[in-house]
Write a protein that holds these residues in place. Structure first.
Motif, PDB file in Angstrom:
ATOM      1  N   THR A 188       0.663  -1.638   0.140  1.00  0.00           N
ATOM      2  CA  THR A 188      -0.002  -0.147   0.124  1.00  0.00           C
ATOM      3  C   THR A 188       0.235   1.248   0.103  1.00  0.00           C
ATOM      4  O   THR A 188       1.178   1.613   0.840  1.00  0.00           O
ATOM      5  N   ILE A 189       1.007   2.517  -0.710  1.00  0.00           N
ATOM      6  CA  ILE A 189       1.692   3.481  -0.848  1.00  0.00           C
ATOM      7  C   ILE A 189       0.964   4.174  -0.472  1.00  0.00           C
ATOM      8  O   ILE A 189       0.394   4.574   0.035  1.00  0.00           O
ATOM      9  N   GLY A 190       2.393   4.904   0.235  1.00  0.00           N
ATOM     10  CA  GLY A 190       1.745   6.425   0.919  1.00  0.00           C
ATOM     11  C   GLY A 190       1.352   6.090   2.651  1.00  0.00           C
ATOM     12  O   GLY A 190       1.844   6.725   3.340  1.00  0.00           O
ATOM     13  N   GLY A 191       0.298   5.678   3.017  1.00  0.00           N
ATOM     14  CA  GLY A 191       0.014   5.172   4.749  1.00  0.00           C
ATOM     15  C   GLY A 191      -0.834   3.719   4.610  1.00  0.00           C
ATOM     16  O   GLY A 191      -1.091   3.992   3.689  1.00  0.00           O
ATOM     17  N   THR A 192      -0.607   3.467   5.328  1.00  0.00           N
ATOM     18  CA  THR A 192      -2.074   2.707   5.870  1.00  0.00           C
ATOM     19  C   THR A 192      -2.502   2.459   7.396  1.00  0.00           C
ATOM     20  O   THR A 192      -1.587   3.011   8.304  1.00  0.00           O
ATOM     21  N   LYS A 193      -3.273   1.779   8.213  1.00  0.00           N
ATOM     22  CA  LYS A 193      -3.357   1.216   8.998  1.00  0.00           C
ATOM     23  C   LYS A 193      -2.678  -0.803   9.713  1.00  0.00           C
ATOM     24  O   LYS A 193      -3.629  -1.475   8.743  1.00  0.00           O
ATOM     25  N   GLY A 194      -2.568  -0.635  10.977  1.00  0.00           N
ATOM     26  CA  GLY A 194      -3.206  -2.031  10.861  1.00  0.00           C
ATOM     27  C   GLY A 194      -2.341  -1.978  12.558  1.00  0.00           C
ATOM     28  O   GLY A 194      -1.884  -1.050  12.999  1.00  0.00           O
ATOM     29  N   ALA A 195      -2.670  -3.142  12.742  1.00  0.00           N
ATOM     30  CA  ALA A 195      -1.460  -4.238  14.206  1.00  0.00           C
ATOM     31  C   ALA A 195      -0.248  -3.917  14.392  1.00  0.00           C
ATOM     32  O   ALA A 195       0.329  -4.201  12.697  1.00  0.00           O
ATOM     33  N   LYS A 196       0.394  -3.921  14.824  1.00  0.00           N
ATOM     34  CA  LYS A 196       2.061  -4.143  15.081  1.00  0.00           C
ATOM     35  C   LYS A 196       2.253  -5.475  14.478  1.00  0.00           C
ATOM     36  O   LYS A 196       3.140  -5.258  13.760  1.00  0.00           O
ATOM     37  N   SER A 197       1.418  -6.140  14.645  1.00  0.00           N
ATOM     38  CA  SER A 197       2.390  -7.337  14.185  1.00  0.00           C
ATOM     39  C   SER A 197       2.001  -7.400  12.788  1.00  0.00           C
ATOM     40  O   SER A 197       2.750  -8.318  12.331  1.00  0.00           O
ATOM     41  N   ARG A 198       1.896  -7.120  11.971  1.00  0.00           N
ATOM     42  CA  ARG A 198       1.654  -6.810  10.551  1.00  0.00           C
ATOM     43  C   ARG A 198       2.370  -5.923  10.344  1.00  0.00           C
ATOM     44  O   ARG A 198       2.995  -6.244   8.643  1.00  0.00           O
ATOM     45  N   LEU A 199       2.412  -4.945  10.853  1.00  0.00           N
ATOM     46  CA  LEU A 199       3.577  -3.847  10.459  1.00  0.00           C
ATOM     47  C   LEU A 199       5.467  -4.870  10.283  1.00  0.00           C
ATOM     48  O   LEU A 199       5.956  -4.306   9.955  1.00  0.00           O
ATOM     49  N   GLU A 200       5.667  -5.909  11.676  1.00  0.00           N
ATOM     50  CA  GLU A 200       6.452  -6.299  11.904  1.00  0.00           C
ATOM     51  C   GLU A 200       6.611  -7.404  10.775  1.00  0.00           C
ATOM     52  O   GLU A 200       8.330  -7.501  10.755  1.00  0.00           O
ATOM     53  N   VAL A 201       5.963  -7.961   9.952  1.00  0.00           N
ATOM     54  CA  VAL A 201       6.417  -9.125   9.191  1.00  0.00           C
ATOM     55  C   VAL A 201       6.029  -8.228   7.577  1.00  0.00           C
ATOM     56  O   VAL A 201       6.345  -9.009   6.603  1.00  0.00           O
ATOM     57  N   SER A 202       5.862  -6.714   7.323  1.00  0.00           N
ATOM     58  CA  SER A 202       5.323  -6.018   6.461  1.00  0.00           C
ATOM     59  C   SER A 202       6.745  -5.835   5.305  1.00  0.00           C
ATOM     60  O   SER A 202       7.805  -5.233   6.250  1.00  0.00           O
ATOM     61  N   GLN A 203       5.996  -5.783   4.099  1.00  0.00           N
ATOM     62  CA  GLN A 203       8.152  -5.691   3.581  1.00  0.00           C
ATOM     63  C   GLN A 203       7.514  -4.365   2.567  1.00  0.00           C
ATOM     64  O   GLN A 203       6.738  -3.764   2.425  1.00  0.00           O
ATOM     65  N   VAL A 204       8.815  -3.244   2.705  1.00  0.00           N
ATOM     66  CA  VAL A 204       8.415  -2.135   2.324  1.00  0.00           C
ATOM     67  C   VAL A 204       8.987  -2.061   1.136  1.00  0.00           C
ATOM     68  O   VAL A 204      10.429  -2.609   0.796  1.00  0.00           O
ATOM     69  N   THR A 205       8.532  -1.631   0.392  1.00  0.00           N
ATOM     70  CA  THR A 205       8.405  -1.927  -1.575  1.00  0.00           C
ATOM     71  C   THR A 205       8.690   0.016  -1.627  1.00  0.00           C
ATOM     72  O   THR A 205       8.555   1.175  -1.322  1.00  0.00           O
ATOM     73  N   ALA A 206       9.293   0.049  -3.114  1.00  0.00           N
ATOM     74  CA  ALA A 206       8.862   1.395  -3.672  1.00  0.00           C
ATOM     75  C   ALA A 206       8.190   1.511  -5.207  1.00  0.00           C
ATOM     76  O   ALA A 206       8.777   0.114  -6.075  1.00  0.00           O
TER      77      ALA A 206
END
Length: 519
Positions: free
Chosen positions: A422-440
């Motif tokens: 998701t470009i720019g911004g999103t919402k969610g639990a801490k656990s989701r951010l811990e496993v999410s990939q940062v892309t461009a």
């Protein structure tokens, strides 16, 4: 008898009715009965000839329909229906003739019926009539007559383009086989079959039925002729022709005298050749010309069509001219994907000179290289804001023409950071951010560039910024996340990237930051 000019056939029918009257007046003399027999023979002979003539006409219509379905297809469709309807009713009337010859044997020596002995018609009287009306068989006969007329009328109306021409013939058929009640010479109203067959000699009824068959054949013959004539008239109609401009050649120089003519020609989908000889081939019933242009100057083009008509091939030769233009004065230079070129990327281009082969075209620009196919190049510009593509072409007479075009050079724009796609911004639990990939990503860009995140800054409100190498949060980020609260916005910024594949050598700009809100 009716006045006016009568056909031989109508005269024969009128004569038959005269004989009817004469028979009554002479109390059915042997001569009258013999006259009916001779009349029946003439109708039979006429029917035999009519059947053969109608077969030939139907074959002609079917053949033309097969050769040219667009022009004669409607006539063929209507004719095939008429043929089937006529045959069915003709054969049905033939079965009724058995009632007129019931109990009568053919003379072995002459091979003819004993006309003079056929002075009664009990079989018809007993089986066609009941009391003052029809028996079941009489009703069946009238129904068959009415069905024949209705079917013929429907068949004639089945092809709208031809029905108008057939209307008078169908009206005549309706009059001949009108089964309405009839008033006799004394003004007494009688049923149709009663008026024509009740208490008549068997030989008179036989002649009448044979005359019916003759009427059927005559109607079929008239309709076939009308269908052929209507189709021919439709084919010859001026609406099937187009005014065509035929110039003496297909190219002219400025100031040159243009000469040619305007002709009327068939130019419709129904005019389909069966074969074609010339610089091309038949596709979907049309001749498609395909050839390589000759040397500079006026060239001839010729060939031959072949059409089928009446089962025989009809050749039609053609000849024309075209001109090969000798002196192009401008080049065709275009960027295949964009109005500008991007620095560091192999920008595809098509470069050519009208009328000059690729082997005689030379293109030059900083970073311009051939890309294999004729006229295909890749332009990878270097420094500066503009690049000039210069093109020269060598003509067959040795002279050279030149052209050029200027393109703007742009750098690849900065990509945008995405968290979990998701470009720019999103919402969610801490656990989701811990496993999410940062892309461009670089959305809506003309090239499908692949970016790899190599580094980013991770910031939790109230805590120190963490620098991460790679594209996923590390243990330090997870520890900081554990102290974050609901509603805190985690910022991922200063995202460094590199391009994978085409453009790998390009130094990319820092991607725009992204925000992740804890839920």
């Amino acid at each position: 008898m009716a006045g006016g000019k009568l056909t031989p056939r109508q005269k024969m029918i009128n004569l038959m009715y005269l004989v009817f009257i004469a028979m009554l007046a002479l109390n059915m003399s042997k001569e009258v009965l013999s006259a009916f027999g001779l009349m029946n023979e003439k109708f039979e002979s006429s029917n035999t000839a009519s059947i053969e003539n109608n077969k030939k006409l139907l074959m002609t219509i079917d053949q033309k329909g097969a050769e040219n379905a667009g022009m004669f297809g409607p006539a063929k469709n209507a004719a095939d229906k008429i043929a089937a309807i006529s045959k069915t009713f003709y054969e049905y009337v033939g079965t009724l003739k058995a009632d007129a010859t019931f109990g009568v044997e053919v003379d072995k020596e002459s091979g003819k019926l004993p006309y003079e002995a056929m002075d009664k018609g009990p079989r018809i009287d007993d089986t066609w009539f009941a009391g003052d009306g029809y028996s079941a068989k009489g009703t069946q006969i009238v129904t068959a007559i009415n069905k024949y007329v209705a079917d013929m009328k429907a068949a004639a109306a089945s092809e709208p383009s031809l029905s108008k021409k057939l209307t008078p013939l169908i009206k005549n058929l309706e009059d001949r086989f009108n089964t309405a009640d009839i008033k006799d010479h004394e003004g007494i109203t009688k049923k149709y079959l009663e008026y024509h067959f009740a208490h008549f000699p068997a030989i008179a009824s036989l002649a009448k039925l044979t005359a019916w068959q003759n009427d059927i054949q005559k109607a079929e013959f008239d309709i076939y002729n009308s269908l052929l004539g209507s189709a021919a008239v439709e084919a010859a109609s001026m609406k099937n022709y187009t005014a065509l401009v035929v110039l003496d050649k297909s190219a002219y120089f400025q100031g040159e005298n243009v000469t040619g003519k305007v002709v009327l020609g068939r130019y419709d989908e129904n005019t389909k050749p069966t074969s074609f000889q010339g610089p091309g081939k038949i596709e979907n019933g049309q001749a498609k010309i395909s050839m390589t242009a000759g040397s500079v100057g006026e060239q001839n083009i010729s060939g031959k069509f072949t059409f089928m008509e009446d089962g025989k091939p009809v050749p039609l030769a053609f000849e024309g001219k075209y001109v090969v233009v000798p002196r192009p004065n401008s080049a065709n230079i275009s960027a295949d994907k964009m109005n500008v070129v991007y620095r560091g990327l192999p920008n595809p281009m098509t470069i050519s000179f009208a009328g000059i082969g690729d082997n005689n075209v030379t293109a030059n620009a900083p970073g311009l290289v051939k890309a294999g196919a004729n006229g295909k190049y890749n332009l990878n510009p270097g420094q500066g804001n503009e690049v000039t593509v210069s093109v020269s072409g060598k003509m067959s007479d040795g002279k050279t023409v030149n052209d050029k075009k200027v393109f703007r050079i742009k750098n690849i724009p900065a990509p945008q950071t995405a968290i979990g796609g998701t470009i720019g911004g999103t919402k969610g639990a801490k656990s989701r951010l811990e496993v999410s990939q940062v892309t461009a990503q670089l959305p809506d860009f003309l090239y499908d560039l692949k970016f790899q995140v190599t580094q980013f800054a991770f910031k939790v409100p109230g805590q120190a910024t963490i620098i991460v190498n790679g594209d996923r949060v590390n243990a330090q980020c997870k520890a900081a996340l554990s102290r974050a609260s609901k509603g805190d916005q985690i910022t991922i910024s200063d995202v460094k990237t590199k391009i994978i594949g085409d453009g790998a050598s390009i130094v990319t700009k820092t991607a725009a930051p992204a925000i992740y809100e804890i839920q």
